[in-house]
Design a protein around this motif. Structure first.
Motif, PDB file in Angstrom:
ATOM      1  N   TYR A 108       0.943  -1.203   0.237  1.00  0.00           N
ATOM      2  CA  TYR A 108       0.012   0.265   0.102  1.00  0.00           C
ATOM      3  C   TYR A 108       0.817   1.187   0.012  1.00  0.00           C
ATOM      4  O   TYR A 108       2.134   1.226   0.386  1.00  0.00           O
ATOM      5  N   LEU A 109       0.125   2.352  -0.319  1.00  0.00           N
ATOM      6  CA  LEU A 109       1.010   3.831  -0.822  1.00  0.00           C
ATOM      7  C   LEU A 109      -0.322   4.747  -0.464  1.00  0.00           C
ATOM      8  O   LEU A 109      -1.044   4.895  -1.263  1.00  0.00           O
ATOM      9  N   VAL A 110      -0.121   5.637   0.864  1.00  0.00           N
ATOM     10  CA  VAL A 110      -0.988   6.399   1.070  1.00  0.00           C
ATOM     11  C   VAL A 110      -0.567   7.817   0.883  1.00  0.00           C
ATOM     12  O   VAL A 110       0.608   8.233   0.799  1.00  0.00           O
ATOM     13  N   PHE A 111      -1.819   8.509   1.010  1.00  0.00           N
ATOM     14  CA  PHE A 111      -1.418  10.077   1.355  1.00  0.00           C
ATOM     15  C   PHE A 111      -0.665  10.851   0.173  1.00  0.00           C
ATOM     16  O   PHE A 111       0.219  11.505   0.268  1.00  0.00           O
ATOM     17  N   ASN A 112      -1.060  10.194  -1.094  1.00  0.00           N
ATOM     18  CA  ASN A 112      -0.741  11.010  -2.532  1.00  0.00           C
ATOM     19  C   ASN A 112       0.646  10.656  -2.598  1.00  0.00           C
ATOM     20  O   ASN A 112       1.181  11.322  -3.588  1.00  0.00           O
ATOM     21  N   THR A 113       1.397   9.770  -1.883  1.00  0.00           N
ATOM     22  CA  THR A 113       2.920   9.478  -2.134  1.00  0.00           C
ATOM     23  C   THR A 113       3.356   9.135  -3.450  1.00  0.00           C
ATOM     24  O   THR A 113       4.401   9.355  -3.902  1.00  0.00           O
ATOM     25  N   ILE A 114       2.451   8.546  -4.226  1.00  0.00           N
ATOM     26  CA  ILE A 114       3.061   8.106  -5.653  1.00  0.00           C
ATOM     27  C   ILE A 114       3.247   9.239  -6.353  1.00  0.00           C
ATOM     28  O   ILE A 114       4.317   9.208  -7.254  1.00  0.00           O
ATOM     29  N   SER A 115       2.601  10.377  -6.056  1.00  0.00           N
ATOM     30  CA  SER A 115       2.871  11.834  -6.986  1.00  0.00           C
ATOM     31  C   SER A 115       4.406  12.434  -6.491  1.00  0.00           C
ATOM     32  O   SER A 115       4.646  13.330  -7.446  1.00  0.00           O
ATOM     33  N   ASN A 116       4.799  12.152  -5.539  1.00  0.00           N
ATOM     34  CA  ASN A 116       6.289  12.405  -5.428  1.00  0.00           C
ATOM     35  C   ASN A 116       7.474  11.722  -6.258  1.00  0.00           C
ATOM     36  O   ASN A 116       8.260  12.352  -6.376  1.00  0.00           O
ATOM     37  N   LEU A 117       6.932  10.728  -7.206  1.00  0.00           N
ATOM     38  CA  LEU A 117       7.711  10.234  -8.303  1.00  0.00           C
ATOM     39  C   LEU A 117       7.513  11.097  -9.288  1.00  0.00           C
ATOM     40  O   LEU A 117       6.281  11.349  -9.653  1.00  0.00           O
ATOM     41  N   LEU A 118       8.585  11.721 -10.034  1.00  0.00           N
ATOM     42  CA  LEU A 118       8.264  12.800 -10.855  1.00  0.00           C
ATOM     43  C   LEU A 118       8.259  12.676 -12.317  1.00  0.00           C
ATOM     44  O   LEU A 118       7.916  13.687 -13.304  1.00  0.00           O
ATOM     45  N   THR A 119       8.228  11.522 -12.582  1.00  0.00           N
ATOM     46  CA  THR A 119       8.226  10.951 -14.030  1.00  0.00           C
ATOM     47  C   THR A 119       7.004   9.828 -14.170  1.00  0.00           C
ATOM     48  O   THR A 119       6.826   9.153 -13.231  1.00  0.00           O
ATOM     49  N   GLN A 120       6.429   9.863 -15.230  1.00  0.00           N
ATOM     50  CA  GLN A 120       5.562   8.849 -15.438  1.00  0.00           C
ATOM     51  C   GLN A 120       6.190   7.467 -15.419  1.00  0.00           C
ATOM     52  O   GLN A 120       5.664   6.252 -14.963  1.00  0.00           O
ATOM     53  N   GLU A 121       7.468   7.463 -15.955  1.00  0.00           N
ATOM     54  CA  GLU A 121       8.356   6.229 -15.881  1.00  0.00           C
ATOM     55  C   GLU A 121       8.472   5.586 -14.473  1.00  0.00           C
ATOM     56  O   GLU A 121       8.356   4.413 -14.306  1.00  0.00           O
TER      57      GLU A 121
END
Length: 256
Positions: A108-121
């Motif tokens: 699991y990945l909470v609190f919008n943290t996947i958006s900290n990765l700054l590229t689609q790749e």
């Protein structure tokens, strides 16, 4: 290139914890923990970007075996002030590549943290790394906000997301690159006309729900549920965020 260690430093780690308030409030945290415990379905879980342990520690206390992955040494040090490695093991590294064991039933990945990765790749690689951790049929859960581009006034590149005593949150948005920068402005509300303020900025790459689903498909997942919150409310076109549950369809070991 963003220096993640500098961005998520000791000051960020210390200010993140707000016991009993904000994202630590029982009405926020408890539904998330109950839902994740149910989705773990008696197995073990891995939290990507476990941070200071807000969710991971509570899930461990709920009886789920939890491991974590965390890039920030400062966040990990703060977590270790609260729980030892024998109870909650954590691998220091990126959620795109680090491995915290295999055969788990939940990542699991909470609190919008996947958006900290700054590229689609990188975001696609995060899904693929989640698949590496899971047994077939395991679940990957992502909590994420919905881009509110309708709030952008014509000719303006930003929105005011919060206006409180002593705090302003202003998001600037580059639609072309899907990059959003949050500007956190803190000041003394008791002093009128003061020029003194502290500004912190955090960069993000926002993701549309449909784009997130495609990332899941590329990694062998299918969307099982999408809720508006951790309590399972219906997701609609007006929902500002979502909890998306992906189920792994194929065995990633067969592709290695």
């Amino acid at each position: 290139m963003i220096d993640q260690q500098r961005l998520w430093d000791h000051e960020a780690a210390q200010s993140y914890d707000t016991p009993g308030q904000g994202v630590f409030a029982p009405e926020v945290l408890e539904p998330a923990v109950r839902t994740l415990a149910r989705l773990a379905d008696g197995g073990s879980a891995v939290e990507f970007a476990i941070g200071t342990g807000r969710v991971g520690i509570a899930l461990h206390e709920a009886g789920v075996g939890v491991r974590g992955i965390e890039l920030s040494r400062a966040m990990l040090e703060r977590l270790r002030e609260k729980i030892g490695p024998e109870e909650l093991p954590v691998v220091e590294g990126s959620m795109t590549t680090a491995l915290a064991g295999i055969g788990h039933t939940l990542v699991y990945l909470v609190f919008n943290t996947i958006s900290n990765l700054l590229t689609q790749e990188e975001q696609v690689q995060c899904f693929r790394n989640a698949a590496r951790h899971l047994a077939p049929g395991g679940r990957f859960v992502v909590e994420l906000w919905v881009p509110q581009l309708r709030a952008l006034a014509p000719g303006h590149g930003g929105t005011v997301e919060a206006s409180e005593d002593g705090y302003l949150l202003v998001d600037t948005i580059d639609i072309h690159s899907q990059r959003l920068t949050s500007h956190h402005i803190r000041f003394d509300p008791r002093v009128d006309g003061s020029r003194e303020a502290r500004i912190g900025r955090t960069p993000h790459r926002y993701i549309w729900p449909s784009e997130l689903d495609l990332m899941g498909q590329l990694a062998g997942f299918e969307l099982e549920h999408r809720w508006a919150d951790w309590a399972g409310a219906e997701f609609t076109a007006e929902s500002p965020s979502h909890v998306s549950v992906y189920r792994l369809l194929r065995d990633p070991a067969a592709e290695r």
